[in-house]
Design a protein around this motif. Structure first.
Motif, mmCIF file in Angstrom:
data_model
loop_
_atom_site.group_PDB
_atom_site.id
_atom_site.type_symbol
_atom_site.label_atom_id
_atom_site.label_comp_id
_atom_site.label_asym_id
_atom_site.label_seq_id
_atom_site.Cartn_x
_atom_site.Cartn_y
_atom_site.Cartn_z
ATOM 1 N N TRP A 1 44.928 -25.377 -62.446
ATOM 2 C CA TRP A 1 44.940 -26.750 -62.334
ATOM 3 C C TRP A 1 46.354 -27.376 -62.000
ATOM 4 N N PRO A 2 46.719 -28.386 -61.354
ATOM 5 C CA PRO A 2 48.001 -28.975 -60.915
ATOM 6 C C PRO A 2 48.682 -29.067 -62.005
ATOM 7 N N ARG A 3 49.979 -29.123 -62.004
ATOM 8 C CA ARG A 3 50.775 -29.557 -63.009
ATOM 9 C C ARG A 3 50.761 -31.086 -63.300
ATOM 10 N N GLY A 4 50.766 -31.312 -64.803
ATOM 11 C CA GLY A 4 50.795 -32.727 -64.955
ATOM 12 C C GLY A 4 49.574 -33.478 -64.790
ATOM 13 N N LEU A 5 48.207 -32.818 -64.656
ATOM 14 C CA LEU A 5 47.125 -32.956 -64.479
ATOM 15 C C LEU A 5 46.686 -34.106 -65.795
ATOM 16 N N GLN A 6 46.169 -35.176 -65.459
ATOM 17 C CA GLN A 6 45.682 -36.205 -66.235
ATOM 18 C C GLN A 6 44.475 -35.947 -66.819
ATOM 19 N N PRO A 7 44.222 -35.875 -68.365
ATOM 20 C CA PRO A 7 43.096 -35.496 -68.846
ATOM 21 C C PRO A 7 42.028 -36.457 -68.727
ATOM 22 N N GLY A 8 41.031 -36.242 -68.592
ATOM 23 C CA GLY A 8 39.500 -37.029 -68.131
ATOM 24 C C GLY A 8 39.173 -37.020 -66.690
ATOM 25 N N THR B 1 37.613 -35.459 -63.316
ATOM 26 C CA THR B 1 36.673 -34.480 -62.979
ATOM 27 C C THR B 1 37.101 -33.586 -62.056
ATOM 28 N N LEU B 2 36.426 -32.457 -61.537
ATOM 29 C CA LEU B 2 36.777 -31.632 -60.522
ATOM 30 C C LEU B 2 36.579 -32.537 -59.180
ATOM 31 N N HIS B 3 35.429 -33.286 -59.353
ATOM 32 C CA HIS B 3 35.039 -34.231 -58.152
ATOM 33 C C HIS B 3 36.263 -35.204 -57.866
ATOM 34 N N ASP B 4 37.036 -35.682 -58.783
ATOM 35 C CA ASP B 4 38.054 -36.516 -58.736
ATOM 36 C C ASP B 4 39.272 -35.709 -57.836
ATOM 37 N N LEU B 5 39.364 -34.406 -58.505
ATOM 38 C CA LEU B 5 40.506 -33.720 -57.811
ATOM 39 C C LEU B 5 40.150 -33.518 -56.314
ATOM 40 N N LEU B 6 38.986 -32.951 -55.989
ATOM 41 C CA LEU B 6 38.801 -32.628 -54.635
ATOM 42 C C LEU B 6 38.844 -33.888 -53.790
ATOM 43 N N LEU B 7 38.696 -34.910 -54.052
ATOM 44 C CA LEU B 7 38.907 -36.203 -53.332
ATOM 45 C C LEU B 7 40.317 -36.247 -52.847
ATOM 46 N N HIS B 8 41.118 -35.771 -53.596
ATOM 47 C CA HIS B 8 42.568 -35.959 -53.166
ATOM 48 C C HIS B 8 42.938 -34.500 -52.602
ATOM 49 N N GLN B 9 42.409 -33.354 -52.712
ATOM 50 C CA GLN B 9 42.752 -32.083 -52.610
ATOM 51 C C GLN B 9 41.447 -31.446 -51.818
ATOM 52 N N PRO B 10 41.137 -31.918 -51.022
ATOM 53 C CA PRO B 10 39.730 -31.244 -50.386
ATOM 54 C C PRO B 10 39.848 -29.810 -50.071
ATOM 55 N N ASP B 11 41.224 -29.328 -49.687
ATOM 56 C CA ASP B 11 41.238 -28.090 -48.869
ATOM 57 C C ASP B 11 41.293 -26.934 -50.225
ATOM 58 N N ASP B 12 41.375 -27.305 -51.319
ATOM 59 C CA ASP B 12 41.357 -26.462 -52.640
ATOM 60 C C ASP B 12 39.758 -26.177 -53.203
ATOM 61 N N ALA B 13 38.874 -26.857 -52.447
ATOM 62 C CA ALA B 13 37.809 -26.883 -52.814
ATOM 63 C C ALA B 13 37.113 -25.452 -53.305
ATOM 64 N N LEU B 14 37.261 -24.461 -52.381
ATOM 65 C CA LEU B 14 36.626 -23.160 -52.403
ATOM 66 C C LEU B 14 37.563 -22.288 -53.553
ATOM 67 N N SER B 15 38.765 -22.619 -53.638
ATOM 68 C CA SER B 15 39.344 -21.699 -54.762
ATOM 69 C C SER B 15 38.852 -22.427 -56.235
ATOM 70 N N TRP B 16 38.767 -23.880 -56.076
ATOM 71 C CA TRP B 16 38.596 -24.182 -57.390
ATOM 72 C C TRP B 16 37.024 -24.016 -57.944
ATOM 73 N N LEU B 17 36.114 -23.885 -56.909
ATOM 74 C CA LEU B 17 34.766 -23.760 -57.257
ATOM 75 C C LEU B 17 34.314 -22.317 -57.403
ATOM 76 N N ASP B 18 35.301 -21.344 -57.104
ATOM 77 C CA ASP B 18 35.060 -20.044 -57.370
ATOM 78 C C ASP B 18 35.186 -19.554 -58.759
ATOM 79 N N HIS B 19 34.384 -20.116 -59.605
ATOM 80 C CA HIS B 19 34.488 -19.643 -61.179
ATOM 81 C C HIS B 19 32.993 -19.607 -61.440
#
Length: 270
Positions: free
Chosen positions: A184-191, A193-211
């Motif tokens: 996860w990105p450094r300094g990530l604010q608790p609370g 969601t993964l959807h929130d993160l991908l709205l700002h960093q859509p290029d990371d979708a495949l790596s974050w979903l590969d779980h």
């Protein structure tokens, strides 16, 4: 193989499916097909839990790279975690704390904890400690395992170090965990969601979903995957065998195309 046998609770062990949430759908106003699928496997101190909405269950069982952006977005809403359950006894009853060690979603603001009330041997009402919400759970028949039916292994890399994979066995049921490699990105604010993160960093979708967190049921050496956070695994089969070394401190495991040494996982956090 089971380091927690002395405190094993067969009344809590099992594959539990959530029937409803009260008071939200107490009047039956929510159509069953529109409810999320919520499943929790509890075995000794370990648990795994999934929650998938109908849109997520409808994503095709193909590799992530073959999915459309809207299908990837649907997957970000699901929940899947594996961890340890801690029980606290109080004069008023018993509170269970489900503490994720590995989570599909980023860290949450509140822990998952609830008062436990068994109104039937195979039915439990969980009263949330943070709200007035209650969840009704029922146990799959034949899954009230005993301690000697449960074990948990962690995968080892070529150097003999923990590589993050987990294989949990309970009777014929299996939970397989292969966490994402990305952090996860450094300094990530608790609370968030993964959807929130991908709205700002859509290029990371495949790596974050590969779980992958998969639930399967074995018949002989074949394990049928009935639920998974990774669409390509859902509905598939894995050939799986486990051969314990004479010292009982490691096992040669085959899970699908992967083979190698695994070792028992301690029940308590490191």
């Amino acid at each position: 193989m089971n380091p927690a046998s002395s405190s094993f609770r067969s009344d809590l062990a099992g594959v539990w499916r959530r029937l409803q949430v009260l008071p939200d759908d107490e009047a039956g106003s929510t159509v069953s097909a529109q409810r999320p699928t919520v499943v929790r496997l509890q075995a000794g101190p370990w648990f795994a839990q999934w929650m998938q909405e109908p849109a997520e269950r409808g994503v095709p069982a193909v590799p992530l790279c073959d999915l459309a952006p809207m299908q990837l977005a649907a997957l970000t809403e699901q929940q899947a975690c594996w961890g340890v359950c801690h029980l606290d006894a109080h004069p008023e009853g018993e509170v269970a704390h489900w503490l994720p060690r590995v989570d599909f979603q980023p860290p949450s603001l509140q822990s998952d904890a609830g008062w436990l009330l068994f109104d039937q041997p195979e039915r439990c009402i969980e009263i949330d400690t943070h709200s007035d919400r209650s969840q009704v759970w029922v146990r799959e028949p034949g899954t009230a395992w005993q301690a000697d039916e449960v074990w948990c292994l962690q995968g080892l890399d070529a150097d003999g170090h923990d590589d993050g994979r987990v294989l949990l066995g309970a009777g014929p049921w299996r939970v397989y965990l292969r966490p994402r490699r990305g952090r996860w990105p450094r300094g990530l604010q608790p609370g968030l969601t993964l959807h929130d993160l991908l709205l700002h960093q859509p290029d990371d979708a495949l790596s974050w979903l590969d779980h992958e967190l998969s639930l399967g049921r074995c018949e002989g050496t074949r394990c049928d995957i009935v639920l998974s956070s990774l669409p390509a695994s859902r509905g598939g089969q894995r050939h799986t065998t486990i051969a314990w070394h004479d010292d009982g401190q490691r096992a040669w495991v085959r899970w699908g195309d992967d083979e190698g040494w695994w070792r028992p996982l301690p029940a308590s956090p490191p």
